[in-house]
Design a protein around this motif. Structure first.
Motif, short mmCIF file in Angstrom:
data_model
loop_
_atom_site.label_atom_id
_atom_site.label_comp_id
_atom_site.label_asym_id
_atom_site.label_seq_id
_atom_site.Cartn_x
_atom_site.Cartn_y
_atom_site.Cartn_z
N PRO B 46 1.11 -1.00 0.41
CA PRO B 46 -0.22 0.46 0.80
C PRO B 46 0.61 1.48 0.09
N PHE B 47 1.98 1.41 0.95
CA PHE B 47 3.12 2.52 1.14
C PHE B 47 3.55 2.73 -1.02
N GLY B 48 4.02 1.94 -1.30
CA GLY B 48 4.48 2.06 -2.55
C GLY B 48 3.39 1.98 -3.65
N PHE B 49 1.91 1.42 -3.90
CA PHE B 49 1.45 2.13 -4.68
C PHE B 49 1.19 3.96 -4.47
N VAL B 50 0.55 4.18 -2.64
CA VAL B 50 0.10 5.72 -2.90
C VAL B 50 1.13 5.90 -2.79
N VAL B 51 2.76 6.49 -2.90
CA VAL B 51 4.14 6.90 -3.03
C VAL B 51 3.81 6.77 -4.82
N ALA B 52 3.64 6.14 -5.47
CA ALA B 52 3.86 5.90 -7.02
C ALA B 52 2.11 6.31 -7.82
N VAL B 53 1.20 6.16 -7.24
CA VAL B 53 -0.17 7.52 -7.48
C VAL B 53 -0.20 8.82 -7.43
N THR B 54 0.23 8.64 -6.28
CA THR B 54 0.44 10.65 -5.31
C THR B 54 1.41 11.39 -6.35
N GLU B 55 1.41 12.48 -6.28
CA GLU B 55 2.54 13.92 -6.31
C GLU B 55 2.12 14.64 -4.86
N ILE B 120 6.08 0.43 -6.21
CA ILE B 120 6.50 1.74 -7.56
C ILE B 120 7.06 1.29 -8.07
N THR B 121 7.87 0.77 -8.65
CA THR B 121 8.30 0.45 -9.77
C THR B 121 7.33 -0.22 -10.80
N ALA B 122 6.99 -1.54 -9.99
CA ALA B 122 5.43 -1.91 -10.62
C ALA B 122 4.64 -0.98 -11.47
N ILE B 123 3.96 -0.59 -10.41
CA ILE B 123 2.86 0.96 -10.48
C ILE B 123 3.59 1.19 -11.08
N SER B 124 4.56 2.71 -11.45
CA SER B 124 4.72 3.50 -12.61
C SER B 124 4.98 2.67 -13.94
N ARG B 125 5.24 1.45 -13.77
CA ARG B 125 5.28 1.12 -15.22
C ARG B 125 3.99 1.24 -16.27
N ILE B 126 3.32 0.69 -14.85
CA ILE B 126 1.41 0.93 -15.64
C ILE B 126 1.10 1.37 -16.50
N ASP B 127 0.70 1.57 -17.07
CA ASP B 127 0.40 2.68 -18.06
C ASP B 127 -1.48 3.19 -18.11
N THR B 128 -1.26 4.59 -18.18
CA THR B 128 -2.10 5.15 -17.62
C THR B 128 -3.32 4.88 -18.03
N ARG B 129 -3.61 4.74 -19.42
CA ARG B 129 -5.10 4.41 -19.57
C ARG B 129 -5.74 3.30 -18.69
N TYR B 130 -4.89 2.73 -17.47
CA TYR B 130 -5.56 1.68 -16.87
C TYR B 130 -6.55 2.66 -16.16
N ARG B 131 -6.48 3.37 -15.17
CA ARG B 131 -6.90 3.94 -14.24
C ARG B 131 -8.20 4.86 -15.39
N ARG B 132 -7.21 5.39 -16.48
CA ARG B 132 -8.66 6.19 -17.49
C ARG B 132 -9.68 5.36 -17.35
N THR B 133 -9.37 4.13 -18.26
CA THR B 133 -10.84 3.66 -18.33
C THR B 133 -11.51 2.82 -17.55
N ALA B 134 -10.97 2.27 -16.19
CA ALA B 134 -11.29 2.38 -14.96
C ALA B 134 -12.37 3.04 -14.43
N MET B 135 -11.89 4.42 -14.51
CA MET B 135 -13.07 5.65 -13.95
C MET B 135 -13.69 5.24 -15.25
N THR B 136 -13.65 5.51 -16.56
CA THR B 136 -14.88 6.11 -17.38
C THR B 136 -15.59 5.16 -17.43
N LEU B 137 -15.40 3.48 -16.99
CA LEU B 137 -16.29 2.89 -17.21
C LEU B 137 -16.75 2.55 -15.26
N GLY B 138 -16.66 3.43 -14.34
CA GLY B 138 -17.49 3.48 -13.23
C GLY B 138 -17.22 3.00 -11.88
N ALA B 139 -15.97 2.92 -12.22
CA ALA B 139 -14.61 2.74 -11.36
C ALA B 139 -14.86 3.86 -9.77
#
Lengths: 341, 231
Positions: B46-55, B120-139
């Motif tokens: 969770p710590f790595g996730f938060v560091v990776a996705v937040t500025e 952090i490395t694994a999350i940072s490599r994930i395409d930003t479109r996944y986030r956008r796609t999940a959001m637009t589909l109602g997540a």
């Protein structure tokens, strides 16, 4: 109104990428959002799909002001779905991809199955239901992405360059799908494209964007060059080779757009003060509702638009040499790097 | 050469006879290492996730610090934790020194940076479109986070496996905080060190073989998992 907006702006690091004083989009219509690359189409689409917050301005959806707060946006996103230019599928099966939006909406498993199958049927991808999404081609991916959006039963679907990365066969299929979902399900559609032909084929209404701002028509034949004076007339010198007549008292570099309808074929070149002639070769032809779009290569590609009757008079075709006439009245200055001198 | 072959063959016999002392050492090692990895995963992912996705201000500094902590020697952690949990330390009242709990504390400190930086490395490599796609589909936010974590699962699982590999093979923390007490805190690595000191190589080699086998099994499981979930 489905959408309306006032003074909508988006800035990144002080640079304004979108600046829309006013915008109105009606319900249950297909709109084309036209503009060259970098004109702000995708930014506008992301704002309209509620996944991007504008820097300033007001946006109204169904005549209600949009509160750009996560909770409120989440509710709106249940009605509006965006299909990306290069859609990405989750690394699982096609079925699970299409089912995703339904899970987010807490639809019962039995209904999820039925809706998923219906949606895949609609895009002609039922046979791929249990295939791994990662193994699909670009066109198949685009079709599954459309099915995934459709399964959510949205009121609005926004397509960002839906045929940008697909072959001709899939392009036709996708255009047909867009038309049929609008016709049969009364879904409002906004298609973002830089393809004039596609826009005229699909859309009932067209919005033009250029450098983040709405314009009355799309700018074509955009070139940049230096203003030079010759014989008391001003010209825009493109690549120091092509002189395009332009009415301006500016100096330095300018960006011009030559209106395709202002460019004419000439049988007997006769230079006058406000026109220049160039020899070129026809490299592409297409028909758009009684008009012919001709791509003439004069050393730089020039898009010419003329009535079919007028074109027929010249009895010319692809590969033929022609002389084209550019006049200053068809040249508009759309940007500059220096102030008028 | 005879010495090597004899030690190797004797160690194989020891493994085959399922020696209770050997089994206990393996059990303690696995128990401590698995618990450490579990706790480090629960904190680090969770710590790595938060560091990776937040500025946030100082994000680069946090990542630099985590990268620095990757090179932290086990003896430094052992010494550091010892100062806190020894009788004179501020946590001395809890009587943690020379217990499995102490070893786990030290090992968690050792591998939280491993899990965090890998995540952090694994999350940072994930395409930003996944986030956008999940959001637009109602997540919602949590559902979107789950999508990103799912897409980054190979990298995250790899981080956990690497962290487990780090703790099961470390010796400094186990020796300094566990004390190498037979039947309680003696792990494969501390037992190997002790046997080496005594000049008894049979048990040391047997433990070495088991250690390598565990590492091999973990990697086979990782590969199997990646192959199974590639669809």
């Amino acid at each position: 109104m489905l959408y309306s907006a006032r003074n909508l702006k988006k800035t990144y690091n002080g640079r304004t990428v979108l600046d829309i004083p006013e915008l109105s989009i009606e319900k249950e219509k297909i709109y084309a959002l036209l503009g060259p690359n970098g004109s702000g189409k995708t930014t506008l689409l992301h704002i309209l799909s509620f996944i991007l917050t504008p820097s300033t301005g007001a946006l109204f959806y169904n005549d209600k002001p949009v509160q750009f707060l996560e909770k409120a946006l989440q509710l709106l996103r249940k009605e509006v779905v965006l299909v990306d230019q290069h859609p990405i599928l989750f690394s699982t099966s096609v079925h699970k991809n299409v089912e995703f939006g339904l899970k987010m909406r807490d639809i019962a498993k039995k209904d999820r199955r039925r809706i998923t199958e219906e949606s895949l049927d609609l895009v002609g991808m039922r046979d791929f239901e249990w295939a791994a999404a990662a193994h699909l081609s670009g066109g198949e991916t685009q079709r599954v992405a459309i099915a995934r959006a459709l399964a959510c039963r949205p009121k609005v679907i926004l397509f960002d360059e839906p045929t940008a990365s697909v072959d001709v066969e899939n392009q036709i299929a996708i255009e047909n799908i867009i038309q049929s979902i609008h016709r049969e399900r009364k879904i409002s559609v906004i298609v973002c494209t830089h393809n004039m032909l596609q826009a005229s084929k699909l859309a009932e209404e067209t919005l033009f964007l250029f450098e983040g701002r709405p314009t009355s028509s799309i700018y074509e034949n955009i070139f940049g060059g230096k203003v030079i004076m010759k014989g008391g007339r001003s010209y825009c010198a493109i690549d120091d080779k092509f002189l395009i007549p332009v009415k301006t008292d500016q100096t330095g570099f300018i960006k011009i757009s030559i209106h395709p309808k202002s460019i004419k074929f000439a049988s007997s070149p006769k230079n006058d003060a406000s026109s220049v002639f160039y020899d070129g070769r026809i490299s592409q032809l297409s028909e758009e509702k009684g008009w012919i779009r001709i791509l003439v290569n004069i050393g730089i590609p020039l898009s010419v638009f003329m009535k079919k009757k007028e074109f027929d008079l010249f009895g010319t075709g692809i590969g033929q040499n022609v002389t084209v006439k550019c006049s200053d009245y068809g040249v508009e200055i759309i940007g500059s790097e220096t102030m008028p001198g | 050469m005879d010495f090597f072959v004899d030690s190797f063959l004797s160690s194989l016999i020891l493994i085959r006879t399922v020696d209770p002392a050997l089994l206990n050492i393996v059990y303690v090692s696995l128990k401590v290492s698995l618990l450490s990895t579990l706790i480090a995963g629960a904190v680090g992912i969770p710590f790595g996730f938060v560091v990776a996705v937040t500025e946030f201000a100082g994000k680069r500094a946090v990542i630099t610090l985590l990268n620095t902590l990757l090179a932290l020697p086990t003896v430094v952690i052992g010494l550091f934790v010892y100062m806190f949990i020894s009788r004179r330390g501020i946590f001395g009242v809890f009587d943690l020194l020379y217990t499995q709990k102490a070893m786990i504390i030290g090992q968690v400190i050792l591998i939280v940076p491993v899990v965090t930086t890998f995540t952090i490395t694994a999350i940072s490599r994930i395409d930003t479109r996944y986030r956008r796609t999940a959001m637009t589909l109602g997540a919602d936010r949590i559902q979107t986070a789950m999508v990103i974590l799912r897409e980054a699962r190979f990298g995250i699982v790899a981080s956990v496996v690497a962290a487990f590999g780090r703790v099961i093979s470390e010796v400094g923390i186990s020796m300094m905080l566990g004390g190498n007490a037979k039947g309680f805190t003696r792990t494969m690595t501390t037992a190997m060190a002790l046997e080496y000191d005594k000049g008894e190589f049979v048990l040391a080699v047997a433990l070495g073989i088991i250690l390598m086998s565990i590492s091999l099994v973990m990697n086979i499981l990782l590969n199997y998992f990646q192959g199974r979930t590639a669809v």
